[in-house]
Design a protein around this motif. Structure first.
Motif, PDB file in Angstrom:
ATOM      1  N   LYS A 394       0.835  -1.203   0.000  1.00 47.12           N
ATOM      2  CA  LYS A 394       0.000   0.000   0.000  1.00 47.12           C
ATOM      3  C   LYS A 394       0.870   1.253   0.000  1.00 47.12           C
ATOM      4  O   LYS A 394       0.550   2.249  -0.657  1.00 47.12           O
ATOM      5  CB  LYS A 394      -0.929  -0.005   1.209  1.00 47.12           C
ATOM      6  CG  LYS A 394      -2.031  -1.041   1.027  1.00 47.12           C
ATOM      7  CD  LYS A 394      -3.028  -1.034   2.145  1.00 47.12           C
ATOM      8  CE  LYS A 394      -4.113  -2.061   1.839  1.00 47.12           C
ATOM      9  NZ  LYS A 394      -4.559  -2.776   3.033  1.00 47.12           N
ATOM     10  N   VAL A 395       1.971   1.186   0.752  1.00 50.90           N
ATOM     11  CA  VAL A 395       2.884   2.328   0.773  1.00 50.90           C
ATOM     12  C   VAL A 395       3.435   2.563  -0.631  1.00 50.90           C
ATOM     13  O   VAL A 395       3.405   3.677  -1.162  1.00 50.90           O
ATOM     14  CB  VAL A 395       4.044   2.094   1.765  1.00 50.90           C
ATOM     15  CG1 VAL A 395       5.076   3.207   1.654  1.00 50.90           C
ATOM     16  CG2 VAL A 395       3.516   2.014   3.192  1.00 50.90           C
ATOM     17  N   ARG A 396       3.899   1.483  -1.253  1.00 45.31           N
ATOM     18  CA  ARG A 396       4.471   1.625  -2.588  1.00 45.31           C
ATOM     19  C   ARG A 396       3.439   2.177  -3.563  1.00 45.31           C
ATOM     20  O   ARG A 396       3.725   3.102  -4.322  1.00 45.31           O
ATOM     21  CB  ARG A 396       4.993   0.285  -3.095  1.00 45.31           C
ATOM     22  CG  ARG A 396       5.681   0.409  -4.444  1.00 45.31           C
ATOM     23  CD  ARG A 396       5.810  -0.915  -5.157  1.00 45.31           C
ATOM     24  NE  ARG A 396       4.493  -1.497  -5.402  1.00 45.31           N
ATOM     25  CZ  ARG A 396       4.317  -2.731  -5.872  1.00 45.31           C
ATOM     26  NH1 ARG A 396       5.352  -3.502  -6.123  1.00 45.31           N
ATOM     27  NH2 ARG A 396       3.106  -3.192  -6.080  1.00 45.31           N
ATOM     28  N   ASN A 397       2.232   1.592  -3.518  1.00 48.16           N
ATOM     29  CA  ASN A 397       1.222   2.024  -4.481  1.00 48.16           C
ATOM     30  C   ASN A 397       0.858   3.499  -4.315  1.00 48.16           C
ATOM     31  O   ASN A 397       0.632   4.207  -5.293  1.00 48.16           O
ATOM     32  CB  ASN A 397      -0.030   1.161  -4.352  1.00 48.16           C
ATOM     33  CG  ASN A 397       0.234  -0.252  -4.849  1.00 48.16           C
ATOM     34  OD1 ASN A 397       1.267  -0.509  -5.480  1.00 48.16           O
ATOM     35  ND2 ASN A 397      -0.672  -1.166  -4.558  1.00 48.16           N
ATOM     36  N   THR A 398       0.799   3.941  -3.071  1.00 45.11           N
ATOM     37  CA  THR A 398       0.465   5.348  -2.851  1.00 45.11           C
ATOM     38  C   THR A 398       1.581   6.258  -3.360  1.00 45.11           C
ATOM     39  O   THR A 398       1.320   7.296  -3.971  1.00 45.11           O
ATOM     40  CB  THR A 398       0.205   5.608  -1.353  1.00 45.11           C
ATOM     41  OG1 THR A 398      -0.867   4.772  -0.943  1.00 45.11           O
ATOM     42  CG2 THR A 398      -0.147   7.062  -1.105  1.00 45.11           C
ATOM     43  N   ILE A 399       2.820   5.855  -3.104  1.00 46.95           N
ATOM     44  CA  ILE A 399       3.936   6.680  -3.601  1.00 46.95           C
ATOM     45  C   ILE A 399       3.915   6.709  -5.129  1.00 46.95           C
ATOM     46  O   ILE A 399       4.067   7.772  -5.745  1.00 46.95           O
ATOM     47  CB  ILE A 399       5.302   6.162  -3.085  1.00 46.95           C
ATOM     48  CG1 ILE A 399       5.334   6.232  -1.560  1.00 46.95           C
ATOM     49  CG2 ILE A 399       6.446   6.983  -3.667  1.00 46.95           C
ATOM     50  CD1 ILE A 399       6.605   5.684  -0.946  1.00 46.95           C
ATOM     51  N   VAL A 400       3.690   5.569  -5.730  1.00 48.22           N
ATOM     52  CA  VAL A 400       3.621   5.511  -7.192  1.00 48.22           C
ATOM     53  C   VAL A 400       2.492   6.411  -7.687  1.00 48.22           C
ATOM     54  O   VAL A 400       2.670   7.228  -8.597  1.00 48.22           O
ATOM     55  CB  VAL A 400       3.423   4.063  -7.691  1.00 48.22           C
ATOM     56  CG1 VAL A 400       3.086   4.048  -9.174  1.00 48.22           C
ATOM     57  CG2 VAL A 400       4.669   3.236  -7.429  1.00 48.22           C
TER      58      VAL A 400
END
Lengths: 482, 385
Positions: A394-400
């Protein structure tokens, strides 16, 4: 910087250039300019030394300069994507700082030259912007400073809504060709069907660059497919703009197209430059004092922030992680991907060429890395900002997601003849984050200014579709009936 | 191709940033001018003794964009290890409604993005714009005589002075008072007991304009009414002190009786009771007769009231105001009338056709600015809307 220091810096640059080349960096010829602080901050505020005048740049300049004067923040350098590549160094920097900066900008220049995102950017933008600024200045003399300023206010507010993608480029080519054919067809019927034609030679006068008499009544078109380039659509189809106004908007659009790749590769580019200034400086002979000063400066640059992602910090970590993973692949990676050890640098150069921030983060921001860097998501809970998520995906997806479209909301022109009344209908491609409604309501009048008729924008508020409309007097919002 | 060049040029003539910064400042000043009516009645400004910097919402100066709502989104941050869900990243300020984005409130430096929605404006900035528009109406050259008077007045007592001026009574009193202490046997006069009369040179100010500020402090003057009146007088005082170095201002407060008060009392104290406006006018007339002969002074009586006068007193008021007008360059009557009710005093003054008489009705705070412009402009003034 004293003259002696200038000589030392020149000697160091020569050395660093050789080191950089031996690492495989590939850059344009470099033009280093040492400038006083207010000049660096001017360029920082305008984005380019030769850009046109506007009060918003003055405001930005003032704010940045104030921060510098108060010691709150400082820019070390400014580098321009051009051939030759201009790099502006701060006169107030120490010799060691300017050496580091030179190493840093060499890598930036390599990135500008070789990253795919930058492939279509003009490399002579310094001169082009100077020419544009000159034109705008002449418009000021001709039409008055107030009118030009008002148009720039509106144009700058909308200038982010362009389409810099390759798809957009290709689509425009097709449209251009069709228009060309279409126009030729039009000329053939001018003789018989155009009631405004006073002589049979009107089409010939047009070739002299004289606008056709009924230019204002240009047919308002529906975009064939939803068009992301709002600026271009307005320039081509607005019912109110005069030719000089279209020219100014085209200038703004062209400049944004130039800046756009930098928005899309912020993390990669800064990470890349940081990775290389570290490697290049390690090759240099530094005294003990210099080594400590360098360490201080470098750690300042990569200082993580609790409230945001520091592109230098995350970018550097990503690049070093890629190098490690391709130098020393795990047994699993060797078995699954057939990855051979020792290919770190090779892989890095490939990534530098192919990716932008979105793909870079999506492909290389791994679970391990997110946990090692202790990345998290925070949100406003009550009055406080609290951590709400640490799950790596979720962290990665939000940053992306935050890097999609350079962090700017995606808009599409849906209809240029809405209500069969020449009204503009734009849809916000909602992806989970709401727009700042206060800003939205105040930006619509700008859109109305350049479109000339009522404008509508559809977005999502609290889970419901809402249309904001501005008719030249006031903004209204209404829910879309389902 | 040359691989690199390193140069240092003379940039001293490059003024682009400064030029556009100046344009930005110009726009700030324009915005102040547009917002003047609201600024003038800004509470924080009046209550702050003029030290405070106020934030002025300046719409034309913000660069509006279509952008995401920072408050509603999720954002990524970097911890220093072992961050748990629920950890506080930053503390917000309570009740910061409508705060449009980062860069505000406490710990602004730590929040991402800096975009102020308001420009900071100092009192001086506002004054500079406001006072340019104001002036004393119809100011005439009065006799320039009596600029200074050489009389002396004994009105102070000090411990040091000339021996011919010893104040015997006070010296003795002081000696007795000291000798009253338990271990003293008898009354004696020591050098510490000596008191001297001292005098002051009386100099008359070289300007000859006087403002008689009259304010109704009766019970019917509510918070709003008093606020408007004080705001008006606040700016008036600052304006006169800035522009006319030696204009005198005399403050007269009244309810059923009038008396002169000092500035601090005038601005800060509340009173109560009924309203008889004629008392203030009588007091003003007496003051003029005793101290400010009209042939030497430009006289500007200004009266603030809620108009709620004792009905039987109105006739007297009309008579006195007519008399005041004949002596004054301008007589200003401002009525704070929030609900536009019919006021007894205004109806009495309604028939006036005297050229010196100016009246203004303040219905809301922002109209204080209108009143200032109405009273302090050349003949005729600006009509209230």
């Amino acid at each position: 910087m004293t003259n002696e220091e200038m000589e030392q810096l020149a000697a160091s640059i020569e050395q660093m250039t050789e080191i950089a080349k031996s690492f495989g960096l590939d850059f344009y010829p470099m033009r280093y300019e040492v400038c006083p602080a207010d000049i660096i901050y001017t360029f920082g505020a305008y984005g380019m030394p030769t850009r046109f005048h506007h009060w918003s740049f003055g405001k930005q300049f003032h704010r940045m300069k104030l921060d510098y004067d108060l010691g709150m923040s400082r820019i070390y350098e400014l580098v321009i994507n051009s051939n030759p590549c201009y790099a502006f160094l701060l006169d107030g920097n120490t010799l060691l700082q300017n050496k580091t900066v030179c190493a840093h900008v060499l890598a930036h220049c390599d990135f500008f030259k070789n990253n795919a995102t930058f492939r279509y950017t003009s490399r002579d933008m310094v001169e082009r912007m100077a020419a544009s600024a000159e034109r705008i200045y002449h418009y000021e003399l001709q039409y008055g400073r107030g009118r030009v300023e008002q148009l720039l206010d509106a144009g700058l507010a909308l200038s982010e809504h362009i389409d810099a993608s390759t798809d957009g480029r290709n689509a425009r080519k097709v449209v251009k060709q069709q228009q060309y054919l279409h126009r030729r067809g039009e000329h053939q019927v001018v003789f018989t069907s155009n009631p405004h034609a006073s002589t049979p030679y009107d089409d010939l006068w047009e070739l002299d660059g004289k606008p056709p008499a009924d230019d204002a009544k240009k047919p308002i078109v529906k975009p064939r497919a939803a068009q992301k380039d709002v600026m271009l659509f307005v320039i081509e189809n607005s019912s109110t703009l005069e030719e000089w106004e279209r020219d100014i908007l085209s200038i703004l659009r062209e400049e944004m197209l130039y800046f756009w790749p930098q928005l899309e590769t912020k993390i990669m580019n800064e990470g890349w430059a940081t990775y290389w200034h570290l490697r290049i400086m390690r090759e240099m002979d530094l005294t003990d004092d210099e080594a400590i000063e360098f360490a201080k400066m470098h750690s300042g640059v990569v200082l993580p922030s609790r409230m945001s992602i520091n592109p230098y910090h995350i970018g550097l970590a990503l690049w070093e992680d890629i190098e490690r993973r391709w130098n020393e692949p795990t047994a699993d990676e060797i078995a699954t991907f057939g990855r051979q050890p020792g290919q770190g640098r090779e892989k890095m150069f490939e990534v530098r060429e192919m990716e932008n921030d979105v793909s870079f983060l999506r492909n290389y921001l791994t679970k391990d890395l997110i946990e090692k860097l202790d990345l998290y998501l925070y949100q406003k809970v009550g009055n406080d900002w609290r951590v709400v998520e640490t799950d790596w995906e979720k962290v990665r997806n939000t940053i992306v997601a935050s890097r999609v479209n350079g962090g700017i909301p995606v808009l599409y022109v849906e209809d240029g003849d809405y209500n069969r009344n020449g009204e503009l209908y734009i849809k916000h491609e909602y992806e989970g984050v709401e727009l700042d409604l206060r800003h939205l309501e105040r930006t619509l009048p700008y859109l109305h200014r350049v479109w000339g008729r009522q404008v509508h924008l559809q977005t999502v508020v609290e889970g419901r579709d809402v249309i904001f409309s501005y008719d030249g007097k006031k903004t209204q919002r209404r829910f879309v009936k389902e | 191709m040359i691989e690199f060049t390193l140069e240092r040029e003379d940039w001293s003539l490059h003024r682009k940033g400064q030029q556009d910064q100046e344009r930005h400042r110009e726009k700030v000043r324009e915005a102040i001018r547009e917002n003047l009516a609201d600024l003038v009645s800004d509470e924080s400004l009046i209550m702050s003794d003029g030290r405070q910097i106020v934030k002025v919402p300046i719409r034309s100066l913000e660069e509006y964009r279509i952008r995401y709502n920072f408050q509603k989104g999720r954002h990524a941050g970097t911890g220093s290890g072992n961050t748990k869900v629920g950890d506080v990243v930053a503390r917000g300020r309570p009740d910061q409604d409508g705060a449009p984005g980062p860069g505000q409130g406490e710990g602004a430096g730590e929040q991402p993005g800096v975009d102020y929605t308001e420009a900071e404006v100092t009192l001086d900035d506002i004054q500079a714009v406001l006072f340019r528009e104001l002036e004393l109406p119809d100011l005439a050259d009065k006799e320039a005589a009596d600029m200074t008077v050489d009389t002396v007045e004994f009105r102070d007592v000090r411990k040091k002075g000339l021996s011919t001026n010893i104040d015997k009574k006070r010296t003795l009193l002081q000696a007795i008072r000291r000798s009253g202490r338990p271990h003293e046997k008898r009354v004696s006069i020591t050098p510490e007991d000596l008191r001297y009369k001292t005098w002051e040179d009386i100099t008359k100010p070289d300007s000859n304009a006087v403002i008689l500020a009259m304010m109704d402090l009766s019970g019917s003057m509510g918070l709003f009414e008093k606020y408007c009146a004080r705001t008006f007088f606040f700016w008036m005082t600052r304006f006169l002190r800035t522009k006319y170095a030696n204009v005198q201002i005399r403050y007269i407060a009244h309810h059923t009786e009038a008396h002169e008060v000092d500035e601090e009392h005038f601005f800060n104290k509340g009173e109560s009771g009924g309203t008889i406006c004629s008392s203030a006018y009588e007091y003003a007339l007496a003051m003029i007769r005793n101290e400010y002969p009209p042939e030497r002074y430009n006289i500007y009586p200004i009266h603030f009231s809620d108009g709620d006068n004792l009905t039987s007193d109105n006739e007297k008021c009309v008579k006195l105001v007519t008399e005041l007008c004949s002596m004054s360059r301008m007589f200003g009557y401002a009525e704070v009338n929030q609900y536009s009710r019919a006021s007894t005093l205004m109806s009495a003054f309604g028939k006036f056709e005297l050229p010196q008489f100016r009246k203004y009705v303040i219905r809301e705070k922002s109209e204080v600015y209108g009143a200032l412009r109405h009273f302090f402009s050349q003949s005729g003034g600006v009509r209230s809307a």
